[in-house]
Motif scaffolding. Structure first.
Motif, PDB file in Angstrom:
ATOM      1  N   GLY A  65      74.914   8.844  25.314  1.00 29.65           N
ATOM      2  CA  GLY A  65      75.992   8.286  23.404  1.00 29.65           C
ATOM      3  C   GLY A  65      77.235   8.959  24.807  1.00 29.65           C
ATOM      4  O   GLY A  65      77.528   9.569  25.129  1.00 29.65           O
ATOM      5  N   ILE A  66      78.669   8.897  23.557  1.00 30.14           N
ATOM      6  CA  ILE A  66      79.550   9.787  23.969  1.00 30.14           C
ATOM      7  C   ILE A  66      79.879  10.652  22.979  1.00 30.14           C
ATOM      8  O   ILE A  66      80.297  10.370  21.601  1.00 30.14           O
ATOM      9  CB  ILE A  66      80.798   8.087  23.787  1.00 30.14           C
ATOM     10  CG1 ILE A  66      80.404   7.334  24.719  1.00 30.14           C
ATOM     11  CG2 ILE A  66      82.227   9.020  23.722  1.00 30.14           C
ATOM     12  CD1 ILE A  66      80.949   6.150  24.708  1.00 30.14           C
ATOM     13  N   ILE A  67      80.425  11.582  23.818  1.00 26.45           N
ATOM     14  CA  ILE A  67      81.132  12.382  22.863  1.00 26.45           C
ATOM     15  C   ILE A  67      82.703  12.594  23.089  1.00 26.45           C
ATOM     16  O   ILE A  67      82.958  12.768  24.249  1.00 26.45           O
ATOM     17  CB  ILE A  67      80.645  14.382  23.303  1.00 26.45           C
ATOM     18  CG1 ILE A  67      79.429  13.891  22.592  1.00 26.45           C
ATOM     19  CG2 ILE A  67      81.501  15.381  22.603  1.00 26.45           C
ATOM     20  CD1 ILE A  67      78.497  15.511  23.787  1.00 26.45           C
ATOM     21  N   ALA A  68      83.523  12.438  22.168  1.00 28.75           N
ATOM     22  CA  ALA A  68      84.929  12.413  22.569  1.00 28.75           C
ATOM     23  C   ALA A  68      85.843  12.966  21.648  1.00 28.75           C
ATOM     24  O   ALA A  68      86.068  13.373  20.543  1.00 28.75           O
ATOM     25  CB  ALA A  68      85.365  10.461  21.130  1.00 28.75           C
ATOM     26  N   VAL A  69      86.264  13.943  22.695  1.00 27.80           N
ATOM     27  CA  VAL A  69      87.374  15.089  22.110  1.00 27.80           C
ATOM     28  C   VAL A  69      89.104  14.622  22.447  1.00 27.80           C
ATOM     29  O   VAL A  69      88.767  14.147  23.436  1.00 27.80           O
ATOM     30  CB  VAL A  69      87.241  16.091  23.338  1.00 27.80           C
ATOM     31  CG1 VAL A  69      87.715  17.113  22.961  1.00 27.80           C
ATOM     32  CG2 VAL A  69      85.750  16.257  23.493  1.00 27.80           C
ATOM     33  N   THR A  70      89.662  14.742  21.127  1.00 23.88           N
ATOM     34  CA  THR A  70      90.482  15.009  21.702  1.00 23.88           C
ATOM     35  C   THR A  70      91.709  15.665  20.533  1.00 23.88           C
ATOM     36  O   THR A  70      91.394  15.986  19.860  1.00 23.88           O
ATOM     37  CB  THR A  70      90.863  13.607  19.978  1.00 23.88           C
ATOM     38  OG1 THR A  70      90.607  13.515  18.603  1.00 23.88           O
ATOM     39  CG2 THR A  70      90.505  11.949  21.060  1.00 23.88           C
ATOM     40  N   ALA A  71      92.970  15.329  20.736  1.00 18.10           N
ATOM     41  CA  ALA A  71      94.050  16.840  20.059  1.00 18.10           C
ATOM     42  C   ALA A  71      95.354  15.783  19.962  1.00 18.10           C
ATOM     43  O   ALA A  71      95.736  15.068  20.928  1.00 18.10           O
ATOM     44  CB  ALA A  71      94.225  17.049  21.355  1.00 18.10           C
TER      45      ALA A  71
END
Length: 168
Positions: A96-102
């Motif tokens: 899957g995709i784990i997306a980290v954003t700031a």
């Protein structure tokens, strides 16, 4: 079950060690009271954690400079939330995709960790979780004066940390 518990404990320990190593590296390379790009911290943590499970860890950040006092809490929060997704959001054979954003938000920072996994239970309350990781996570969030929102998505979960604007 014992295998799964052991695997999760190991993932947690490895991730925390990786995060601490990265924090040290970033702080040692900075000048005293230097600011650091938040993307550098998030990027280096995500790249280290990307190999731990089948889920791919992606990251993106606005250009935001943070002071040295924020490096450790942010690195630990990202590490802990990504690791939780790696441990709990997917079955052992699932990717899957784990997306980290700031992102900049109201003068502060919105730090989000989203996964497309199986989702948290309806009544999930991070403050009620007794594990070391969640306790540490909540401690770092409180330390920043931040708040944590948990949003159930149509697929997966978003953990959103709202970090208020800092007094210069």
């Amino acid at each position: 079950l014992a295998d799964d518990t052991a695997r999760n404990a190991l993932i947690g320990a490895l991730s925390r060690i990786q995060a601490i190593v990265e924090i040290q590296r970033i702080i040692e390379h900075g000048d005293l009271d230097s600011k650091v790009e938040i993307g550098e911290i998030i990027g280096s943590i995500c790249e280290k954690l990307d190999h731990i499970s089948r889920a791919h860890v992606a990251h993106s950040a606005d250009e935001i400079e943070i002071g040295e006092d924020m490096i450790t809490p942010i690195a630990l929060i990202v590490s802990e939330l990504v690791t939780n997704a790696q441990k709990h959001a997917y079955g052992p054979d699932q990717g899957g995709i784990i997306a980290v954003t700031a992102r900049r938000k109201n003068g502060g920072i919105e730090l989000a960790i989203r996964d497309d996994g199986q989702g948290v239970p309806e009544d999930f309350n991070p403050r009620a979780v007794n594990g070391f990781g969640m306790k540490m996570l909540m401690h770092e969030i409180d330390h920043l004066g931040a708040t944590l929102r948990v949003e159930r998505q149509s697929k997966g979960t978003a953990f959103i940390v709202d970090i208020p604007a800092r007094e210069e």
